[in-house]
Scaffold this motif. Structure first.
Motif, PDB file in Angstrom:
ATOM      1  N   ARG A 560       0.809  -1.220   0.000  1.00 24.46           N
ATOM      2  CA  ARG A 560       0.000   0.000   0.000  1.00 24.46           C
ATOM      3  C   ARG A 560       0.842   1.270   0.000  1.00 24.46           C
ATOM      4  O   ARG A 560       0.339   2.333  -0.390  1.00 24.46           O
ATOM      5  CB  ARG A 560      -0.930   0.002   1.212  1.00 24.46           C
ATOM      6  N   GLU A 561       2.081   1.186   0.442  1.00 20.67           N
ATOM      7  CA  GLU A 561       2.933   2.377   0.512  1.00 20.67           C
ATOM      8  C   GLU A 561       4.191   2.188  -0.315  1.00 20.67           C
ATOM      9  O   GLU A 561       5.288   2.574   0.096  1.00 20.67           O
ATOM     10  CB  GLU A 561       3.293   2.664   1.973  1.00 20.67           C
ATOM     11  N   ALA A 562       4.034   1.623  -1.488  1.00 26.60           N
ATOM     12  CA  ALA A 562       5.173   1.299  -2.340  1.00 26.60           C
ATOM     13  C   ALA A 562       5.992   2.539  -2.694  1.00 26.60           C
ATOM     14  O   ALA A 562       7.229   2.484  -2.740  1.00 26.60           O
ATOM     15  CB  ALA A 562       4.693   0.599  -3.612  1.00 26.60           C
ATOM     16  N   ALA A 563       5.322   3.657  -2.946  1.00 28.28           N
ATOM     17  CA  ALA A 563       6.046   4.877  -3.319  1.00 28.28           C
ATOM     18  C   ALA A 563       6.913   5.364  -2.167  1.00 28.28           C
ATOM     19  O   ALA A 563       8.065   5.780  -2.366  1.00 28.28           O
ATOM     20  CB  ALA A 563       5.057   5.964  -3.746  1.00 28.28           C
ATOM     21  N   MET A 564       6.368   5.331  -0.952  1.00 29.35           N
ATOM     22  CA  MET A 564       7.143   5.743   0.214  1.00 29.35           C
ATOM     23  C   MET A 564       8.323   4.812   0.439  1.00 29.35           C
ATOM     24  O   MET A 564       9.442   5.257   0.715  1.00 29.35           O
ATOM     25  CB  MET A 564       6.252   5.775   1.454  1.00 29.35           C
ATOM     26  N   ILE A 565       8.116   3.508   0.303  1.00 27.83           N
ATOM     27  CA  ILE A 565       9.186   2.542   0.500  1.00 27.83           C
ATOM     28  C   ILE A 565      10.294   2.764  -0.524  1.00 27.83           C
ATOM     29  O   ILE A 565      11.487   2.745  -0.189  1.00 27.83           O
ATOM     30  CB  ILE A 565       8.645   1.101   0.413  1.00 27.83           C
ATOM     31  N   GLU A 566       9.926   3.010  -1.761  1.00 26.89           N
ATOM     32  CA  GLU A 566      10.939   3.253  -2.792  1.00 26.89           C
ATOM     33  C   GLU A 566      11.731   4.521  -2.501  1.00 26.89           C
ATOM     34  O   GLU A 566      12.952   4.563  -2.676  1.00 26.89           O
ATOM     35  CB  GLU A 566      10.278   3.350  -4.167  1.00 26.89           C
ATOM     36  N   ALA A 567      11.028   5.570  -2.032  1.00 22.38           N
ATOM     37  CA  ALA A 567      11.701   6.836  -1.744  1.00 22.38           C
ATOM     38  C   ALA A 567      12.675   6.723  -0.578  1.00 22.38           C
ATOM     39  O   ALA A 567      13.605   7.530  -0.462  1.00 22.38           O
ATOM     40  CB  ALA A 567      10.662   7.923  -1.450  1.00 22.38           C
ATOM     41  N   GLN A 568      12.475   5.728   0.287  1.00 17.78           N
ATOM     42  CA  GLN A 568      13.343   5.570   1.463  1.00 17.78           C
ATOM     43  C   GLN A 568      14.234   4.338   1.361  1.00 17.78           C
ATOM     44  O   GLN A 568      14.783   3.892   2.364  1.00 17.78           O
ATOM     45  CB  GLN A 568      12.489   5.493   2.735  1.00 17.78           C
ATOM     46  N   SER A 569      14.395   3.775   0.171  1.00 21.36           N
ATOM     47  CA  SER A 569      15.223   2.593  -0.031  1.00 21.36           C
ATOM     48  C   SER A 569      16.559   2.991  -0.650  1.00 21.36           C
ATOM     49  O   SER A 569      16.592   3.549  -1.750  1.00 21.36           O
ATOM     50  CB  SER A 569      14.505   1.592  -0.947  1.00 21.36           C
ATOM     51  N   PRO A 570      17.683   2.739   0.025  1.00 24.53           N
ATOM     52  CA  PRO A 570      18.978   3.132  -0.538  1.00 24.53           C
ATOM     53  C   PRO A 570      19.245   2.575  -1.933  1.00 24.53           C
ATOM     54  O   PRO A 570      19.856   3.258  -2.762  1.00 24.53           O
ATOM     55  CB  PRO A 570      19.973   2.580   0.491  1.00 24.53           C
ATOM     56  N   VAL A 571      18.805   1.360  -2.217  1.00 24.44           N
ATOM     57  CA  VAL A 571      19.020   0.797  -3.545  1.00 24.44           C
ATOM     58  C   VAL A 571      18.359   1.665  -4.612  1.00 24.44           C
ATOM     59  O   VAL A 571      18.928   1.903  -5.686  1.00 24.44           O
ATOM     60  CB  VAL A 571      18.476  -0.648  -3.610  1.00 24.44           C
ATOM     61  N   LYS A 572      17.161   2.158  -4.321  1.00 25.36           N
ATOM     62  CA  LYS A 572      16.431   2.977  -5.289  1.00 25.36           C
ATOM     63  C   LYS A 572      16.939   4.419  -5.325  1.00 25.36           C
ATOM     64  O   LYS A 572      16.683   5.137  -6.296  1.00 25.36           O
ATOM     65  CB  LYS A 572      14.939   2.967  -4.948  1.00 25.36           C
ATOM     66  N   GLN A 573      17.637   4.842  -4.263  1.00 27.13           N
ATOM     67  CA  GLN A 573      18.115   6.223  -4.186  1.00 27.13           C
ATOM     68  C   GLN A 573      19.632   6.312  -4.333  1.00 27.13           C
ATOM     69  O   GLN A 573      20.245   7.322  -3.963  1.00 27.13           O
ATOM     70  CB  GLN A 573      17.688   6.829  -2.842  1.00 27.13           C
ATOM     71  N   ALA A 574      20.240   5.270  -4.875  1.00 28.30           N
ATOM     72  CA  ALA A 574      21.700   5.219  -4.954  1.00 28.30           C
ATOM     73  C   ALA A 574      22.291   6.381  -5.743  1.00 28.30           C
ATOM     74  O   ALA A 574      23.399   6.846  -5.441  1.00 28.30           O
ATOM     75  CB  ALA A 574      22.134   3.883  -5.574  1.00 28.30           C
ATOM     76  N   ALA A 575      21.571   6.852  -6.753  1.00 30.25           N
ATOM     77  CA  ALA A 575      22.101   7.951  -7.571  1.00 30.25           C
ATOM     78  C   ALA A 575      22.252   9.238  -6.776  1.00 30.25           C
ATOM     79  O   ALA A 575      23.010  10.136  -7.176  1.00 30.25           O
ATOM     80  CB  ALA A 575      21.205   8.171  -8.786  1.00 30.25           C
ATOM     81  N   ARG A 576      21.535   9.348  -5.662  1.00 31.11           N
ATOM     82  CA  ARG A 576      21.631  10.555  -4.833  1.00 31.11           C
ATOM     83  C   ARG A 576      22.820  10.503  -3.881  1.00 31.11           C
ATOM     84  O   ARG A 576      23.134  11.499  -3.232  1.00 31.11           O
ATOM     85  CB  ARG A 576      20.342  10.731  -4.031  1.00 31.11           C
ATOM     86  N   ILE A 577      23.468   9.356  -3.779  1.00 31.20           N
ATOM     87  CA  ILE A 577      24.622   9.213  -2.883  1.00 31.20           C
ATOM     88  C   ILE A 577      25.871   9.604  -3.662  1.00 31.20           C
ATOM     89  O   ILE A 577      26.313   8.878  -4.556  1.00 31.20           O
ATOM     90  CB  ILE A 577      24.723   7.774  -2.350  1.00 31.20           C
ATOM     91  N   LYS A 578      26.465  10.750  -3.317  1.00 30.38           N
ATOM     92  CA  LYS A 578      27.612  11.269  -4.052  1.00 30.38           C
ATOM     93  C   LYS A 578      28.925  11.099  -3.289  1.00 30.38           C
ATOM     94  O   LYS A 578      29.994  11.090  -3.903  1.00 30.38           O
ATOM     95  CB  LYS A 578      27.400  12.763  -4.337  1.00 30.38           C
ATOM     96  N   ALA A 579      28.862  10.985  -1.972  1.00 27.14           N
ATOM     97  CA  ALA A 579      30.077  10.913  -1.166  1.00 27.14           C
ATOM     98  C   ALA A 579      30.712   9.534  -1.246  1.00 27.14           C
ATOM     99  O   ALA A 579      30.052   8.547  -1.607  1.00 27.14           O
ATOM    100  CB  ALA A 579      29.746  11.252   0.296  1.00 27.14           C
ATOM    101  N   PRO A 580      31.990   9.413  -0.906  1.00 22.94           N
ATOM    102  CA  PRO A 580      32.640   8.094  -0.840  1.00 22.94           C
ATOM    103  C   PRO A 580      31.978   7.222   0.222  1.00 22.94           C
ATOM    104  O   PRO A 580      31.637   7.690   1.309  1.00 22.94           O
ATOM    105  CB  PRO A 580      34.089   8.421  -0.465  1.00 22.94           C
ATOM    106  N   VAL A 581      31.803   5.937  -0.109  1.00 26.65           N
ATOM    107  CA  VAL A 581      31.107   5.009   0.776  1.00 26.65           C
ATOM    108  C   VAL A 581      31.912   3.719   0.908  1.00 26.65           C
ATOM    109  O   VAL A 581      32.424   3.202  -0.095  1.00 26.65           O
ATOM    110  CB  VAL A 581      29.694   4.674   0.244  1.00 26.65           C
ATOM    111  N   MET A 582      32.004   3.217   2.131  1.00 26.95           N
ATOM    112  CA  MET A 582      32.517   1.873   2.370  1.00 26.95           C
ATOM    113  C   MET A 582      31.349   0.995   2.774  1.00 26.95           C
ATOM    114  O   MET A 582      30.615   1.325   3.708  1.00 26.95           O
ATOM    115  CB  MET A 582      33.578   1.861   3.472  1.00 26.95           C
ATOM    116  N   LEU A 583      31.148  -0.119   2.071  1.00 27.50           N
ATOM    117  CA  LEU A 583      30.099  -1.081   2.390  1.00 27.50           C
ATOM    118  C   LEU A 583      30.733  -2.316   3.018  1.00 27.50           C
ATOM    119  O   LEU A 583      31.686  -2.875   2.465  1.00 27.50           O
ATOM    120  CB  LEU A 583      29.327  -1.474   1.127  1.00 27.50           C
ATOM    121  N   VAL A 584      30.180  -2.760   4.152  1.00 29.17           N
ATOM    122  CA  VAL A 584      30.726  -3.897   4.885  1.00 29.17           C
ATOM    123  C   VAL A 584      29.604  -4.905   5.120  1.00 29.17           C
ATOM    124  O   VAL A 584      28.539  -4.542   5.655  1.00 29.17           O
ATOM    125  CB  VAL A 584      31.331  -3.455   6.231  1.00 29.17           C
TER     126      VAL A 584
END
Length: 646
Positions: A560-584
């Motif tokens: 029921r809240e698919a749009a909200m979930i997508e807006a708050q999902s890092p996978v879907k918002q990856a393009a907005r992440i510009k800084a260097p990131v370490m994933l562990v």
């Protein structure tokens, strides 16, 4: 020289030594190694002391010190493939203990592998139980006689528990007499003799609690509600037939302790103790079923003694060790021949253990040191920790922990450290490895107790519902902006966290790109739809009831809240992440499967921001092995230094 003078002299000597040495950052192993001294437990008579320690060994072993002889501690049990924890005395001559093994699969952190018993001299060791278990009660010995029985809980397919009496001499089990409790029980409470008093059940999103009075065979239902609307929480029982509960009070809904009124069928209006600004987070201090005091955490741990003699003794201990938490555990508490163990610690010292004997053996003094919790930690080089209360942008009070490098003045590069969960309390005053490590490298550490955290009232907890990436994330940013405004943090900051903290790291970088220069996200649920819905192709340990009933309320409804979930999902918002990131990530993680990280890594790569990728083949949801903890800290140190340049 008195014991008090000895302690002060030792502290002064350490301080003078430090003034003559160049201050250097302590080695990483100092912070992340296992504690040298774990639990220390007195036998029922107080004549013997059980110690858990890994000093001089790779694993945590069990030793026993006979206090009546003034002898050295003798190791009685050790396993080269596992750590011993959770020691229980059954008399002065026999103990039970749990063993945690590193090779029991990825989800080994809260599940002991086996239960053993042994005589206090190490003889007659016996394996009693294999698999997930917990010890509910070891009945107090009667008239000094040894007790060979343990009341334990055995798990049934991870959905319910069954109490069992276990004979430690022969290893046989039987169900308790008159056990006619409701089905689906997940929790139990028993009195000092092992008589079952409380059963807590959970089934199909319904939680209920039941009470059985002393001498009764009937179970009385105290409440039934959905899992997120429990009217009160059960904290303990005593032998007199009292039931202790916490219930929410006031607009913020702080949970405070009271007794249950069986005549009125509800908790008493009068509270036994109030903890303004905090939930009651602790338990009862009892001796043979008698309530002696209350031990709980506000900013730090404290003990409120109801027994006058123990209150006087606590005051005396606090004078000897001022400015520290001094936890007292005792036998024959308050009596002229009392024996006690004091664990004394602070925000700069992991702690030291001391033994007190009101009537020591011939030639012994009343006080003597037992050992340091972590050898090698130099308190004078450690950072100070404080709890601040600030206002978030919408006016909600926000608790924030600040750890500042020793003798720091002016703004420093900052690491915002976001706790996991998120539905737990992040921290309490004391020594903690990660913030101390970061502070030793020159950073001020900011730890927000964002809404959704527990321990600060029902309203603060529920304000985090359906706010992942939104108001919860605003709290994290507001904590850093407050620290910068106050001159504590500079404009150079990175965000770091594990589990939910890893998720918050990613969304912080997406939401506030100008605020953070880098991020380190560990074990992060990066694909919010996958976290909420699961997958037939990816196994995890989140049960179907949780996904059906709890997560839609606390995080969001994936349908029921698919749009909200997508807006708050890092996978879907990856393009907005510009800084260097370490994933562990841990490749054996059943809480947040590796697919979360792999999907995010691909999405960031496709967006042109290749992350630093670290995965540990032998780890689950967190870092169990010391070699991996050290490796991770070394990578963090280099990554943060590159982007923050302290």
């Amino acid at each position: 020289m008195t014991f008090h003078q000895l302690i002060r002299a030792a502290s002064l000597a350490a301080a003078l030594w430090m003034t003559g040495c160049a201050a250097t950052a302590q080695p990483i192993q100092t912070f992340f190694k296992n504690a040298d001294m774990g639990d220390v437990v007195l036998s029922p008579s107080g004549r013997k002391l059980a110690l858990l320690s890994n000093q001089g060994a790779d694993r945590v072993g069990l030793a026993v010190l006979d206090l009546s002889q003034g002898s050295q501690a003798r190791r009685i049990a050790y396993f080269p493939d596992g750590d011993i924890r959770r020691v229980h005395w059954m008399g002065d001559d026999r103990l039970a203990f749990s063993v945690f093994r590193a090779d029991d699969g990825p989800d080994r952190y809260g599940s002991p592998a086996a239960l053993y018993a042994a005589n206090s001299d190490g003889s007659s060791i016996r394996r009693l139980w294999s698999g997930h278990h917990s010890v509910l009660r070891v009945p107090a010995p009667v008239a000094g006689q040894a007790n060979d029985r343990i009341l334990m809980l055995a798990w049934n397919d991870e959905t319910s528990t069954t109490p069992l009496w276990l004979d430690t001499r022969v290893g046989s089990t039987r169900r308790p007499d008159q056990l006619d409790a409701p089905p689906h029980a997940v929790g139990w409470l028993a009195d000092s003799q092992g008589e079952l008093r409380v059963a807590v059940t959970h089934h199909q999103n319904k939680s209920a609690a039941y009470w059985r009075a002393p001498g009764s065979r009937q179970w009385l239902q105290l409440y039934e509600s959905d899992s997120l609307s429990v009217p009160f929480y059960i904290e303990g029982v005593d032998d007199a037939g009292s039931l202790y509960v916490t219930r929410a009070e006031g607009p913020e809904g702080y949970y405070w302790l009271s007794r249950y009124d069986f005549k009125l069928g509800k908790p008493e209006d009068r509270f036994i103790i109030r903890t303004p600004g905090f939930d009651f987070d602790g338990g009862l201090v009892q001796s043979e079923g008698q309530l002696l005091g209350l031990r709980f955490v506000v900013d730090g741990e404290t003990t409120h003694w109801l027994d006058p003699a123990m209150k006087a003794f606590q005051d005396r201990v606090d004078q000897i060790f001022p400015g520290r938490v001094n936890r007292v555990d005792c036998r024959r508490c308050g009596a002229p021949d009392m024996v006690a163990v004091v664990r004394s610690y602070s925000d700069q010292d992991p702690g030291k253990l001391y033994l007190y004997q009101a009537r020591p053996a011939d030639g012994e003094k009343p006080w003597r040191p037992v050992g340091a919790v972590m050898n090698g930690v130099i308190p004078e080089q450690m950072a100070g920790m404080s709890l601040q209360r600030i206002r978030a942008r919408d006016g909600r009070e926000l608790p924030v922990w600040v750890t500042r490098p020793n003798a720091a003045t002016g703004p420093r590069p900052a690491v915002v450290l976001v706790h996991g969960g998120p539905w737990l309390r992040g921290n309490a005053w004391g020594w903690h490895a990660m913030p101390q490590f970061l502070a030793s490298r020159g950073y001020v550490v900011i730890e927000p107790e964002m809404r959704g955290s527990t321990g600060y009232g029902k309203a603060h907890f529920e304000a985090g519902f359906r706010q992942w990436g939104q108001a919860m994330q605003h709290d994290v940013a507001d904590a850093l902006r407050w620290a910068q405004k106050e001159g504590i943090a500079s404009d150079k900051a990175c965000i770091v966290g594990d589990s939910y903290g890893g998720y918050s790291t990613l969304m912080g970088l997406a939401n506030d790109p100008a605020l953070y220069r880098c991020g380190i996200a560990g074990f992060a649920p990066a694909d919010l739809a996958l976290y909420l819905q699961g997958s037939a192709w990816l196994a995890d340990d989140i049960g179907p009831e949780v996904r059906r009933h709890s997560l839609p309320v606390m995080v969001g409804d994936a349908s029921r809240e698919a749009a909200m979930i997508e807006a708050q999902s890092p996978v879907k918002q990856a393009a907005r992440i510009k800084a260097p990131v370490m994933l562990v990530y841990g490749e054996m993680d059943w809480r947040v499967p590796l697919a979360h990280g792999e999907r995010l890594r691909k999405a960031m790569r496709d967006a042109g921001n290749e992350p630093v990728w670290v995965s540990y083949r032998d780890e689950g949801h967190g870092l169990y092995y010391l070699k991996n903890r050290v490796d991770h800290a070394q990578r963090m140190e280099a990554f943060l230094a590159e982007h923050l340049k302290p």
